[in-house]
Design an enzyme around this catalytic site. Sequence first.
Site, PDB file in Angstrom:
ATOM      1  N   LYS A  49       0.859  -1.262  -0.102  1.00 14.16           N
ATOM      2  CA  LYS A  49       0.006   0.040  -0.016  1.00 14.16           C
ATOM      3  C   LYS A  49       0.772   1.159   0.063  1.00 14.16           C
ATOM      4  O   LYS A  49       0.823   2.091  -0.766  1.00 14.16           O
ATOM      5  CB  LYS A  49      -0.943   0.067   1.160  1.00 14.16           C
ATOM      6  N   GLN A  93      -4.491  -0.827   9.701  1.00 18.34           N
ATOM      7  CA  GLN A  93      -4.754  -2.142   9.087  1.00 18.34           C
ATOM      8  C   GLN A  93      -5.283  -3.435  10.214  1.00 18.34           C
ATOM      9  O   GLN A  93      -4.955  -3.121  11.332  1.00 18.34           O
ATOM     10  CB  GLN A  93      -3.084  -2.410   8.771  1.00 18.34           C
ATOM     11  N   ASP A 116     -11.105   3.156   4.209  1.00 17.87           N
ATOM     12  CA  ASP A 116     -11.511   1.895   4.181  1.00 17.87           C
ATOM     13  C   ASP A 116     -13.081   1.748   4.088  1.00 17.87           C
ATOM     14  O   ASP A 116     -13.778   0.739   3.754  1.00 17.87           O
ATOM     15  CB  ASP A 116     -11.261   1.115   5.245  1.00 17.87           C
TER      16      ASP A 116
END
Length: 281
Positions: A49, A93, A116
Site C-alpha cells: 500500500k 490495518q 476503508d
Amino acid sequence: MTQIMDGKALSNKILNEIKEKTALLKTKPGLCVILVGDNPASRIYVKNKEKQAQDAGFNSTVYRLSENTDKNELLRLIDKLNNDNTVDGILLQLPLPKHLNPYDFLDKIDPKKDVDGFHPVNAGKIMLNENPYAVPCTPKGILTLLDEYKIQIEGANVVIIGRSNIVGKPLAQLLLNRNATVTVAHSKTKNLSEIAKQADILVSATGHPDMITKDMVKKGAVVIDVGIIRDENGRLRGDVDFNSIKETAGFITPVPGGVGPMTIASLIQNTYSLHILRNKL
Ligand code: GUN
C-alpha cells in the site's frame, strides 16, 4: 473457454490514471496507514500500500506501532491524523492484536478520512444506498472488475461465501444496491454446494484453499476468488480449485493477480477522491 479476469492489468491502468491526475494537482493526496504489531501478512500488505501510494505521487506515511501499543496511544494517533490537514486517508490495518478491539478505533476515524469505508457512517450510507465518503476497497475492486468485463449485475443471482465486515457484508449490500439477488453463505450454511451452484456470480472469501470445486459451480458462472493464503510451500493459494473449475466457469479471477491488485487500486482511488472532496476541487 473460461476467460481470466486480469485484475493486475486493470489495476495498473487505474493506478496510472490516478498518477496522471495527481500530477496536475497543486497539493498531494496524503495516505496514512497504521500497522499495529507484526502480523506477517499485514506487513506485506502495508508495504505494498505504501509503495503504490508513493508511485501514485501521494504523501504516503506508515505508522508501525509495537504489538503492545495501548488503546490510548492508538486513539491519540488517530486524533492527531484527524486534525492534520495534509492527511486525506487514514487506514487502520486489520487484524489488530488481540487486546485491541477494532470497533474502539474505526468509529474514531473522521468519516471523511475513512479511506476503508469502515466507519459506521460510511457503512450506514452504503446500507441506505446513499453515497458514502469511501466504499470498502475489496468490494469496490470486485465491482470495478465486474464492470470492466461487462458482467450483468442487475437481476443476477449472486452467492457470496463469507460474511466479514471487510468483504462479505459490504459487498452484499453494494450488489443489492445494483439490483442483484444476493445470498450470503457462511460457515454454518447448510447445503453450500447446492446454493453455490445457483450462482451466476459466485464470490468466495473464506481463506480455505481449494474449497470451491467443480461441483459447486454452474456452467458459465463468474467466479471471484477473494481468498489469499500462503501454503506450507510458500505458494499463494485462493479459495478456488482453479484447475478443477477452469472449464466450467465463464470467467474467473486468478490468485495472485485478480482481486488483490484491485483492492490496492481502490485504496488509491479512494485516497484521491477523499482529497478532492476535502479540498473541494
Ligand atoms: N485487512 C485485510 N483487508 C483489509 C482492508 O481492506 N483494510 C484494512 N484496514 N485491513 C485489512
